[in-house]
Design a protein around this motif. Structure first.
Motif, mmCIF file in Angstrom:
data_model
loop_
_atom_site.group_PDB
_atom_site.id
_atom_site.type_symbol
_atom_site.label_atom_id
_atom_site.label_comp_id
_atom_site.label_asym_id
_atom_site.label_seq_id
_atom_site.Cartn_x
_atom_site.Cartn_y
_atom_site.Cartn_z
ATOM 1 N N ALA A 137 0.581 -1.332 0.009
ATOM 2 C CA ALA A 137 -0.109 -0.069 -0.115
ATOM 3 C C ALA A 137 0.947 1.512 -0.047
ATOM 4 O O ALA A 137 0.581 2.257 -0.807
ATOM 5 C CB ALA A 137 -0.937 -0.149 1.110
ATOM 6 N N VAL A 159 2.617 1.513 -3.458
ATOM 7 C CA VAL A 159 1.734 1.924 -4.602
ATOM 8 C C VAL A 159 1.231 3.346 -4.389
ATOM 9 O O VAL A 159 0.968 4.183 -5.428
ATOM 10 C CB VAL A 159 0.190 1.155 -4.349
ATOM 11 N N SER A 160 0.992 3.695 -3.118
ATOM 12 C CA SER A 160 0.489 5.133 -3.095
ATOM 13 C C SER A 160 1.596 6.197 -3.332
ATOM 14 O O SER A 160 1.123 7.301 -4.011
ATOM 15 C CB SER A 160 0.263 5.337 -1.480
ATOM 16 N N CYS A 196 1.695 6.214 -7.203
ATOM 17 C CA CYS A 196 0.621 6.770 -7.987
ATOM 18 C C CYS A 196 0.601 8.400 -7.987
ATOM 19 O O CYS A 196 -0.191 9.049 -8.780
ATOM 20 C CB CYS A 196 -0.864 6.238 -7.407
ATOM 21 N N PRO A 201 -4.019 2.719 -12.691
ATOM 22 C CA PRO A 201 -5.606 2.466 -12.382
ATOM 23 C C PRO A 201 -5.680 1.453 -11.367
ATOM 24 O O PRO A 201 -4.864 0.462 -11.287
ATOM 25 C CB PRO A 201 -5.975 2.017 -13.605
ATOM 26 N N ARG A 202 -6.716 1.643 -10.555
ATOM 27 C CA ARG A 202 -6.943 0.514 -9.525
ATOM 28 C C ARG A 202 -6.942 -0.697 -9.802
ATOM 29 O O ARG A 202 -6.542 -1.695 -9.052
ATOM 30 C CB ARG A 202 -8.214 1.021 -8.627
ATOM 31 N N ARG A 203 -7.690 -0.959 -11.103
ATOM 32 C CA ARG A 203 -7.459 -2.462 -11.407
ATOM 33 C C ARG A 203 -6.317 -3.019 -11.649
ATOM 34 O O ARG A 203 -6.239 -4.145 -11.434
ATOM 35 C CB ARG A 203 -8.284 -2.537 -12.671
ATOM 36 N N THR A 226 -3.390 -1.912 -9.668
ATOM 37 C CA THR A 226 -2.830 -2.024 -8.396
ATOM 38 C C THR A 226 -3.289 -3.176 -7.714
ATOM 39 O O THR A 226 -2.656 -3.717 -6.831
ATOM 40 C CB THR A 226 -2.976 -0.746 -7.727
ATOM 41 N N ILE A 227 -4.458 -3.416 -7.647
ATOM 42 C CA ILE A 227 -5.084 -4.739 -7.228
ATOM 43 C C ILE A 227 -4.283 -5.946 -7.363
ATOM 44 O O ILE A 227 -4.149 -6.769 -6.619
ATOM 45 C CB ILE A 227 -6.650 -4.847 -7.298
ATOM 46 N N GLU A 242 -0.842 -5.849 -6.049
ATOM 47 C CA GLU A 242 -0.608 -6.231 -4.460
ATOM 48 C C GLU A 242 -0.904 -7.644 -4.542
ATOM 49 O O GLU A 242 -0.473 -8.432 -3.379
ATOM 50 C CB GLU A 242 -1.665 -5.386 -4.002
#
Length: 444
Positions: free
Chosen positions: A325, A328-329, A332, A338-340, A342-343, A346
């Motif tokens: 987290a 990634v934070s 970004c 995009p969130r799709r 980063t999920i 992770e």
């Protein structure tokens, strides 16, 4: 009177018989746009990267058109046209899945039209001009050549043909001024040099160190798009090496640059192999995902941070989750992943420690995980970290080939220690006999 060219360069018109561009290699959609503009009385040219690549014998996928017709005039000619952009007003002519971008010749005047500059940076530019001015407004000489549909000649106003011959990238105008206008031009220099196997003119590369920090002011969403062009168009490894060599990597991927500076050779090998594999998949026409790429680039920082927190007593799962987290934070803020994606990143990272848990239920649970394949491919890249990690990758590769019953019979019900080889997991250790509490004899 001859048309004007850039200072120090006379206009060169290369007739059809002296260049290699053939209409067979230009998309039908682009030809339609060029012919219709020309038939309506407007000047119409194929321009930019498509002309450059065609002259080099390549097969471009995107075709851009330059014209003296304004965006509104273009729209009147094409029912399948939409106008986009506020910063740069453009016309997009749509044919099925193909979009032909049509731009009106840009002018150089600051006094007329809709042009706004803040701290040297162009934030809006809708000033129309002549083709000579348009050539001077482009970034590199090799991108400022025009294929004329009226006579099939190539018009070179700035010496682009000579640069193609010498395989060098010269920036048009003063480099520092042009980078301040648009800092992304620095990234474009690195990307084109990698893609074309050209060298960057020393004068064009000189301002990178001083002006690289300007990239922090570029919209993170735009830098995400630039990242895809750098790493997911078939020349990712060369682009990475070029960014690192030019000193630009730290302005886009600070975590990656920090991890590399720590001197971890295994990490460098992982990144280079990951990019090389991605390039190979693209050349073979296979699918690639930005999630895997970014997981590779940011792995070193995530791994080191997770290990640091675990050494301070944090639970393993929590340490990996917090490390992911955090990294990634931070990333970004520079590149808006995009969130799709980063999920998925992770999940790939979180599954790595689970590969070391050789226990029947956990092995089969991991094999059934929807992200298993990507995580396993990532594990194979980590083979350079240690011999044990390489052996672990071989074990999982072997395990996937075994029938369910054979693998289940070979696995212990509980996690065991020891190294893993490509055959059967280490044998279960003998359970120690439990001592009975003092004062509680087994005798009756």
């Amino acid at each position: 009177m001859n048309p004007k060219a850039s200072p120090g360069h006379a206009l060169s018109i290369i007739p059809r018989e002296q260049h290699t561009i053939s209409r067979k290699n230009i998309s039908k959609a682009a030809l339609r746009v060029l012919y219709r503009l020309n038939e309506a009385g407007y000047d119409a040219y194929l321009v930019g990267g498509a002309v450059r690549d065609l002259l080099l014998g390549g097969h471009p996928k995107d075709f851009d058109v330059a014209t003296n017709a304004t965006p509104d005039e273009v729209k009147k000619l094409f029912r399948n046209c939409r106008l986009i952009g506020r910063r740069f007003r453009l016309a997009h002519v749509v044919y099925g899945n193909e979009i032909i971008e049509v731009a009106t010749f840009r002018g150089t005047s600051d006094e007329e039209g809709d042009r706004h500059v803040v701290d040297g940076r162009i934030v809006r530019d809708n000033v129309w001009g002549s083709i000579e001015e348009d050539a001077l407004r482009r970034d590199f000489r090799v991108n400022a050549m025009y294929y004329d549909i009226s006579d099939f000649s190539v018009r070179d106003y700035v010496g682009g043909m000579q640069d193609l011959h010498n395989r060098v990238l010269h920036l048009i105008g003063d480099p520092a001024t042009r980078y301040r206008e648009d800092p992304v031009r620095m990234l474009r220099a690195a990307r084109l040099a990698a893609k074309l196997n050209f060298r960057i003119d020393p004068k064009a590369a000189a301002p990178f160190a001083e002006l690289g920090p300007l990239l922090s002011g570029v919209a993170p969403a735009r830098l995400f798009d630039e990242s895809l062009k750098l790493f997911l168009t078939g020349h990712g490894l060369k682009s990475f090496q070029m960014l690192e060599g030019c000193g630009l990597l730290k302005f886009m991927f600070p975590a990656t640059a920090r991890a590399i500076r720590r001197g971890d050779r295994a990490l460098c090998m992982l990144i280079e192999q990951g990019l090389e594999n991605t390039d190979a998949r693209i050349s073979e026409g296979k699918s690639v995902t930005p999630a895997f790429l970014f997981a590779v680039l940011l792995w070193g920082e995530v791994r080191d941070l997770a290990h640091t927190w675990m050494s301070h007593g944090k639970d393993g799962n929590d340490a990996w989750s917090r490390a992911a987290a955090h990294v990634v934070s931070e990333q970004c803020q520079r590149v808006a992943i995009p969130r799709r994606f980063t999920i998925a990143m992770e999940e790939i990272w979180a599954l790595q420690p689970r590969f070391e848990q050789i226990q029947r239920k956990k092995v089969f649970r991991l094999l059934a995980h929807p992200r298993f394949r990507a995580a396993f491919d990532f594990l194979l890249l980590r083979g350079a970290e240690s011999q044990a990690m390489e052996e672990l990758g071989r074990w999982w590769a072997h395990a996937q080939q075994l029938p369910h019953e054979t693998l289940a019979a070979a696995l212990p019900a509980q996690h065991v220690g020891g190294d893993v080889d490509t055959g059967v997991p280490a044998p279960a250790r003998k359970r120690r006999r439990r001592r009975k509490p003092a004062g509680k004899s087994g005798a009756s």
